[in-house]
Design a protein around this motif. Structure first.
Motif, PDB file in Angstrom:
ATOM      1  N   LEU A 177     -20.464 -12.006  36.105  1.00  0.00           N
ATOM      2  CA  LEU A 177     -21.249 -13.342  35.794  1.00  0.00           C
ATOM      3  C   LEU A 177     -22.618 -13.538  36.202  1.00  0.00           C
ATOM      4  N   ILE A 178     -22.999 -12.671  37.161  1.00  0.00           N
ATOM      5  CA  ILE A 178     -24.626 -12.837  37.833  1.00  0.00           C
ATOM      6  C   ILE A 178     -25.167 -12.167  36.627  1.00  0.00           C
ATOM      7  N   TYR A 179     -24.656 -11.025  36.092  1.00  0.00           N
ATOM      8  CA  TYR A 179     -25.543 -10.219  35.248  1.00  0.00           C
ATOM      9  C   TYR A 179     -25.460 -10.965  33.930  1.00  0.00           C
ATOM     10  N   GLY A 180     -24.699 -12.137  33.724  1.00  0.00           N
ATOM     11  CA  GLY A 180     -24.564 -12.735  32.723  1.00  0.00           C
ATOM     12  C   GLY A 180     -23.891 -12.495  31.525  1.00  0.00           C
ATOM     13  N   ALA A 181     -22.867 -11.721  31.653  1.00  0.00           N
ATOM     14  CA  ALA A 181     -21.722 -11.186  30.729  1.00  0.00           C
ATOM     15  C   ALA A 181     -21.027 -12.591  30.495  1.00  0.00           C
ATOM     16  N   THR A 182     -20.425 -12.455  29.197  1.00  0.00           N
ATOM     17  CA  THR A 182     -19.256 -13.432  28.830  1.00  0.00           C
ATOM     18  C   THR A 182     -18.110 -12.742  29.312  1.00  0.00           C
ATOM     19  N   VAL A 183     -17.369 -13.485  30.300  1.00  0.00           N
ATOM     20  CA  VAL A 183     -16.331 -12.706  30.822  1.00  0.00           C
ATOM     21  C   VAL A 183     -14.845 -13.364  30.485  1.00  0.00           C
ATOM     22  N   VAL A 184     -14.136 -12.584  29.835  1.00  0.00           N
ATOM     23  CA  VAL A 184     -12.660 -13.003  29.291  1.00  0.00           C
ATOM     24  C   VAL A 184     -11.637 -12.393  30.293  1.00  0.00           C
ATOM     25  N   SER A 185     -11.118 -13.496  31.152  1.00  0.00           N
ATOM     26  CA  SER A 185      -9.966 -13.080  31.828  1.00  0.00           C
ATOM     27  C   SER A 185      -8.603 -13.059  31.357  1.00  0.00           C
ATOM     28  N   VAL A 186      -8.112 -12.031  31.143  1.00  0.00           N
ATOM     29  CA  VAL A 186      -6.911 -11.807  30.227  1.00  0.00           C
ATOM     30  C   VAL A 186      -5.558 -11.851  31.276  1.00  0.00           C
ATOM     31  N   ASP A 187      -4.744 -12.755  30.892  1.00  0.00           N
ATOM     32  CA  ASP A 187      -3.227 -13.036  31.835  1.00  0.00           C
ATOM     33  C   ASP A 187      -2.575 -11.823  31.577  1.00  0.00           C
ATOM     34  N   GLY A 188      -2.713 -10.700  32.146  1.00  0.00           N
ATOM     35  CA  GLY A 188      -1.920  -9.625  31.801  1.00  0.00           C
ATOM     36  C   GLY A 188      -2.481  -8.466  32.464  1.00  0.00           C
ATOM     37  N   SER A 189      -1.832  -7.203  32.029  1.00  0.00           N
ATOM     38  CA  SER A 189      -2.212  -6.022  32.639  1.00  0.00           C
ATOM     39  C   SER A 189      -3.649  -5.276  32.195  1.00  0.00           C
ATOM     40  N   TYR A 190      -3.924  -4.464  32.582  1.00  0.00           N
ATOM     41  CA  TYR A 190      -5.215  -3.539  31.957  1.00  0.00           C
ATOM     42  C   TYR A 190      -4.966  -3.250  30.396  1.00  0.00           C
ATOM     43  N   HIS A 191      -3.948  -2.963  30.367  1.00  0.00           N
ATOM     44  CA  HIS A 191      -3.218  -2.384  29.011  1.00  0.00           C
ATOM     45  C   HIS A 191      -3.574  -3.634  27.924  1.00  0.00           C
ATOM     46  N   ASP A 192      -3.075  -4.968  28.375  1.00  0.00           N
ATOM     47  CA  ASP A 192      -3.218  -6.151  27.638  1.00  0.00           C
ATOM     48  C   ASP A 192      -4.761  -6.264  27.411  1.00  0.00           C
ATOM     49  N   ALA A 193      -5.522  -6.102  28.440  1.00  0.00           N
ATOM     50  CA  ALA A 193      -7.021  -6.545  28.193  1.00  0.00           C
ATOM     51  C   ALA A 193      -7.555  -5.650  27.179  1.00  0.00           C
ATOM     52  N   PHE A 194      -7.129  -4.216  27.429  1.00  0.00           N
ATOM     53  CA  PHE A 194      -7.793  -3.226  26.521  1.00  0.00           C
ATOM     54  C   PHE A 194      -7.432  -3.700  24.910  1.00  0.00           C
ATOM     55  N   SER A 195      -6.078  -3.814  24.803  1.00  0.00           N
ATOM     56  CA  SER A 195      -5.821  -4.294  23.268  1.00  0.00           C
ATOM     57  C   SER A 195      -6.491  -5.495  22.801  1.00  0.00           C
ATOM     58  N   LEU A 196      -6.643  -6.248  23.784  1.00  0.00           N
ATOM     59  CA  LEU A 196      -7.408  -7.419  22.943  1.00  0.00           C
ATOM     60  C   LEU A 196      -8.898  -7.242  22.937  1.00  0.00           C
ATOM     61  N   SER A 197      -9.423  -6.503  23.786  1.00  0.00           N
ATOM     62  CA  SER A 197     -10.831  -6.051  23.593  1.00  0.00           C
ATOM     63  C   SER A 197     -11.120  -5.291  22.292  1.00  0.00           C
ATOM     64  N   ALA A 198     -10.345  -4.130  22.143  1.00  0.00           N
ATOM     65  CA  ALA A 198     -10.090  -3.574  20.700  1.00  0.00           C
ATOM     66  C   ALA A 198     -10.032  -4.306  19.535  1.00  0.00           C
ATOM     67  N   ALA A 199      -9.304  -5.487  19.615  1.00  0.00           N
ATOM     68  CA  ALA A 199      -9.078  -6.154  18.464  1.00  0.00           C
ATOM     69  C   ALA A 199     -10.345  -6.986  18.091  1.00  0.00           C
ATOM     70  N   ALA A 200     -11.109  -7.327  19.135  1.00  0.00           N
ATOM     71  CA  ALA A 200     -12.057  -8.494  19.233  1.00  0.00           C
ATOM     72  C   ALA A 200     -13.269  -7.560  18.792  1.00  0.00           C
ATOM     73  N   ILE A 201     -13.440  -6.547  19.147  1.00  0.00           N
ATOM     74  CA  ILE A 201     -14.525  -5.582  18.866  1.00  0.00           C
ATOM     75  C   ILE A 201     -14.378  -5.339  17.444  1.00  0.00           C
ATOM     76  N   GLU A 202     -13.290  -4.897  16.916  1.00  0.00           N
ATOM     77  CA  GLU A 202     -13.046  -4.747  15.247  1.00  0.00           C
ATOM     78  C   GLU A 202     -13.345  -5.886  14.676  1.00  0.00           C
ATOM     79  N   LYS A 203     -13.073  -7.027  15.109  1.00  0.00           N
ATOM     80  CA  LYS A 203     -13.134  -8.086  14.245  1.00  0.00           C
ATOM     81  C   LYS A 203     -14.672  -8.333  14.016  1.00  0.00           C
TER      82      LYS A 203
END
Ligand code: PLP
Ligand code: ZN
Length: 424
Positions: A177-203
């Motif tokens: 947050l201090i480095y100014g990133a937009t942070v998306v906190s995913v309610d789930g495991s690392y695996h869930d966060a990874f899958s959502l990031s992959a979809a967003a990066i693609e999109k």
């Protein structure tokens, strides 16, 4: 912009062996589905003609960029102003004595600009994203990959979007947050966060810093091994011990020694001991069984290696096997003990995943996997200030007294008698 780096030959799929031309676009194998992780293949003959044992110091770069002849980066590309790499290697004699070992070195990666080894990978991501004309970088991470990407991106004027699982320690979250990133906190495991990031990066077409997917990141991590070679005066250690989550770090550790071996700078590759937590050890099990890993629960305090579905199993297992190494798991209590042992004998404060390597070394010395006469480098991968909640579990509580010298004397007698001996 021309994307090819002169001393990179091509990329090669670690699954099907296909050769893929190097470019800013290709990150995974076009012939395999999601598991076609690529490896960067260099023109070692050309590199060997250009490098010598003395050339790195002569470059005057006290950072990972002293190894630019071995990196998938054009020397002319913009680098982050943060100083990544060239971290200290401590000859840890008190620690060695406590372990009953002859020679133990500690590579303190916690002194990197965002306080973990991940900076070595994120610096490459930021440099390549910038060279490709991208403005937004993204990743999913249990913490350190994210905080380092956010820091490196900020230092180069790039925007970052980070996906974190809910359980990420607060220190790491605050860095983002201090480095100014937009942070998306995913309610789930690392695996869930990874899958959502992959979809967003693609999109939305952001630059993908996910470590296993992006083959260039391991190349940054390998600079830790280059430094170990130089800092030991080119005496290759017998063992290097490192903790394992996705498997990119251990793959990088191996690749560094391999690169130096292939170009004749060293004559052998050390054995590599990979350490996971007992509560999340899919790669240890895969190493033992010789079969594909099975997804695991993520039951460990060592959040940085709590990876139930490792993203880079092939490169990680190859690294251990090709080095003649081994893999072991250590329980959380041993990790907490190792944090305190490391801190109290060396002054290096490591987060749980960083101290897991030391816990692994202790176990390997006990079992005889590592001989007590052998020279060992333990990589402390991240700084302990990132995760104060677990440090509190590793450490004893402070001594509490009223402002009275008699009170103090009584408490010291009970808890720190060695402090009293001197005055008497
Ligand atoms: C990421 C990380 C690791 C493990 O690296 P992988 O590439 O996920 O295997 C170990 N320690 C720390 C501190 C890390 O941040
Ligand atoms: Zn493939």
């Amino acid at each position: 912009m021309e994307s090819q780096v002169e001393h990179v030959r091509h990329l090669q799929c670690t699954t099907c062996g296909a050769v893929v031309e190097e470019s800013h676009a290709a990150l995974t194998c076009p012939f395999c589905a999601s598991e076609g992780i690529l490896d960067v293949i260099y023109d070692y003959e050309a590199i060997a003609r250009r490098v010598s044992r003395d050339c790195f110091a002569a470059s005057g770069e006290n950072s990972m960029w002293r190894y630019v002849p071995f990196l998938p980066v054009d020397p002319a590309w913009e680098k982050p102003p943060l100083r990544v790499g060239w971290t200290p290697l401590h000859d840890a004699r008190r620690l060695a004595r406590a372990l009953g070992a002859r020679t133990v070195f500690v590579k303190d990666e916690g002194v990197n600009p965002t306080a973990s080894l991940k900076d070595r990978a994120s610096a490459i991501a930021a440099v390549r994203a910038k060279a490709a004309g991208r403005r937004i970088v993204a990743c999913a991470s249990t913490g350190n990959a994210a905080s380092s990407l956010a820091g490196c991106a900020a230092s180069m004027g790039l925007r970052s979007c980070i996906f974190v699982p809910r359980r990420a320690p607060r220190g790491k979250l605050m860095q983002l947050l201090i480095y100014g990133a937009t942070v998306v906190s995913v309610d789930g495991s690392y695996h869930d966060a990874f899958s959502l990031s992959a979809a967003a990066i693609e999109k939305w077409g952001w630059y993908n810093r996910n470590a296993a997917i992006n083959p260039y990141l391991v190349e940054g991590k390998k600079t830790v091994s280059f430094e170990i070679c130089e800092q030991l005066g080119w005496q290759v250690p017998d063992w290097v011990v490192v903790s394992v989550g996705d498997g990119c770090t251990i793959a990088g550790v191996y690749k560094g020694f391999y690169d130096f071996f292939r170009t004749g700078l060293i004559t052998r590759i050390p054995r590599i001991l990979g350490v996971q937590a007992t509560g999340c050890q899919p790669l240890v099990e895969a190493f033992r069984s010789g079969e594909r890993f099975r997804p695991s629960p993520e039951n460990t305090i060592a959040d940085s290696i709590a990876v139930g579905v490792p993203r880079n199993p092939t490169k990680a297992l190859n690294a251990v096997r090709r080095s003649g190494g081994d893999m072991i798991a250590v329980p959380d209590e041993e990790i907490l003990r190792a944090m305190r042992l490391l801190g109290s004998t060396t002054g290096v404060f490591s987060e749980p995943a960083g101290a897991a390597s030391l816990a692994g070394l202790a176990t390997a010395l006990e079992s005889g996997t590592i001989g007590r006469e052998e020279t060992v480098v333990v990589i402390a991968t991240g700084n302990g200030l990132k995760d104060i909640a677990n440090a509190e579990r590793a450490a004893p509580p402070p001594i509490e007294v009223g402002p009275s010298i008699e009170d103090l004397r009584q408490m010291l007698e009970a808890r720190a008698q060695d402090l009293l001996a001197q005055g008497e």
